[in-house]
Design a protein around this motif. Structure first.
Motif, PDB file in Angstrom:
ATOM      1  N   ALA A  70      18.070  -9.225 -39.926  1.00  0.00           N
ATOM      2  CA  ALA A  70      17.163  -9.942 -39.019  1.00  0.00           C
ATOM      3  C   ALA A  70      17.018  -9.222 -37.683  1.00  0.00           C
ATOM      4  CB  ALA A  70      17.659 -11.369 -38.809  1.00  0.00           C
ATOM      5  N   GLY A  71      18.135  -8.764 -37.151  1.00  0.00           N
ATOM      6  CA  GLY A  71      18.102  -8.074 -35.862  1.00  0.00           C
ATOM      7  C   GLY A  71      17.184  -6.857 -35.892  1.00  0.00           C
ATOM      8  N   PRO A  72      17.515  -5.893 -36.726  1.00  0.00           N
ATOM      9  CA  PRO A  72      16.676  -4.704 -36.845  1.00  0.00           C
ATOM     10  C   PRO A  72      15.211  -5.042 -37.134  1.00  0.00           C
ATOM     11  CG  PRO A  72      18.723  -4.432 -38.069  1.00  0.00           C
ATOM     12  CD  PRO A  72      18.737  -5.817 -37.530  1.00  0.00           C
ATOM     13  N   ARG A  73      15.002  -6.026 -37.990  1.00  0.00           N
ATOM     14  CA  ARG A  73      13.631  -6.420 -38.342  1.00  0.00           C
ATOM     15  C   ARG A  73      12.866  -6.870 -37.100  1.00  0.00           C
ATOM     16  NH1 ARG A  73      14.633  -9.477 -43.179  1.00  0.00           N
ATOM     17  NH2 ARG A  73      15.160 -11.187 -41.779  1.00  0.00           N
ATOM     18  N   MET A  74      13.511  -7.709 -36.305  1.00  0.00           N
ATOM     19  CA  MET A  74      12.848  -8.195 -35.104  1.00  0.00           C
ATOM     20  C   MET A  74      12.587  -7.060 -34.126  1.00  0.00           C
ATOM     21  SD  MET A  74      14.908 -11.750 -34.568  1.00  0.00           S
ATOM     22  CE  MET A  74      14.068 -12.173 -33.064  1.00  0.00           C
TER      23      MET A  74
END
Lengths: 208, 208
Positions: A70-74
């Motif tokens: 989720a972090g990298p995606r955001m």
DNA sequence: GGATCGTTTTGCAGTCACTGCAAGTTTGCA
DNA sequence: TGCAAACTTGCAGTGACTGCAAAACGATCC
């Protein structure tokens, strides 16, 4: 035979992860978070305790279902937003996208989580603490987009505000869920966007 | 003989508490937070492990030196501020008052804490999680002052923003402490106050 | 200077989250 | 079929944290 992006192995992993997350939430909602042991969760999901910890670094993480991507995606979404969009708006959109995705995929789980978080509001904060690394990642993305030097407060604050927005929205949502969680998060972002210096007008029966 | 507010008993308790806090911070700065056991901390402070847990609910709390009276004290200050002061300003002042007090009484401890928090930024978040109850207390105070209904997002957000401001300020302070921590917190509050929608101008060699 | 009572400290036994390691088992691939 | 890499598991260990009941201590009254 894994062109479609999902080998048997991957599918199994996803299922196990989901089963563990689901078991954690279900049992916690039923009996209360700290009357559930990891041993029980693992049993419910049909894996060993050791495997539980291969998937989640802690019981907390499993409850929230922390998605490591989720972090990298955001961060990617923040950087990929169209040029004319402000850093604030880019970040807001990436948070909302993440949340609506999540709710579309697992609304039922969130309804159960709500029960748990109503009893133990600290768990949500603690869960965010685990992702402190991702906060750094996101702040860097925002900072880059805003063209600010490394050390500036703004990117950090914006990201922290995002966590706060989500956290407060969930808390509010837990009290009464007439409003969609996404809308509440959006509302929180608006408040952060326009500034907290003045109390927002609030429309109700009777006017100000 | 305990009119002056401090019986022998009280004095001893304060000393023990301070010793435990100090031992936790000192040893953690020296060797790293998780290479220090509660047993060692207790030994350093000359009490039993069990006593450590009579004073602090967790190792985390001891590191931050969580003061159980800080929450109520701030809430009181928020309510006691002059009428013409906005809820935002009232809250900001109560946070700043607390911080400057703390820094005046234990600046040396905070310099050591900084070392630890640089390695483990998540510890600060986790420490705040413990005080989720006080967040509620503060939010209620702000809400009352703002004349908003229980469930409104604003008070919650403001309080959460306070935590975020402090947290980000410390992180920034850890990087380079040319600026006073109090000023950084104040700056963060300003940003929250005027809104995050636009990237703040930043003055540096070359101008924008 | 006790006797007494409430508070704090302590030890102890126990639970549980979490970790490293060294097999075992399964899956992917040639 | 067979090998290598990825995943799972058991096991033994550490360390945070809790409840309980006994001991030590401080305050108070006589």
């Amino acid at each position: 035979m894994n062109q479609p992006g999902e080998s048997l192995r991957d599918r199994k992993k996803r299922r196990t992860r989901a089963a563990l997350e689901r078991a954690t939430v279900r049992l916690s909602a039923e009996r209360g978070y700290d009357h559930v042991t990891v041993e029980e969760i693992a049993a419910e999901a049909d894996v060993s305790v050791r495997t539980f910890f291969n998937y989640f670094a802690s019981k907390d993480e499993a409850l929230i279902g922390a998605d490591p991507e989720a972090g990298p995606r955001m961060a990617e979404r923040v950087l990929a937003a169209p040029d004319e969009v402000s850093p604030f708006e880019a970040y807001r959109r990436s948070v909302l996208a993440e949340i609506t995705d999540e709710l579309n995929n697992a609304r039922d789980l969130w309804l159960l989580r709500k029960e748990v978080l109503m009893q133990r509001p600290d768990l949500l904060v603690r869960a965010f603490a685990n992702s402190a690394q991702y906060e750094q990642l996101l702040a860097d993305a925002v900072g880059r987009r805003a063209g600010l030097p490394e050390a500036h407060l703004y990117p950090r604050l914006l990201v922290a505000a995002g966590s706060a927005a989500f956290r407060c929205a969930v808390t509010r949502w837990a009290v009464d869920d007439d409003v969609a969680l996404g809308d509440l998060v959006s509302e929180a972002f608006d408040l952060f966007g326009t500034g907290l210096a003045h109390v927002p007008k609030h429309h109700h029966e009777g006017g100000s």
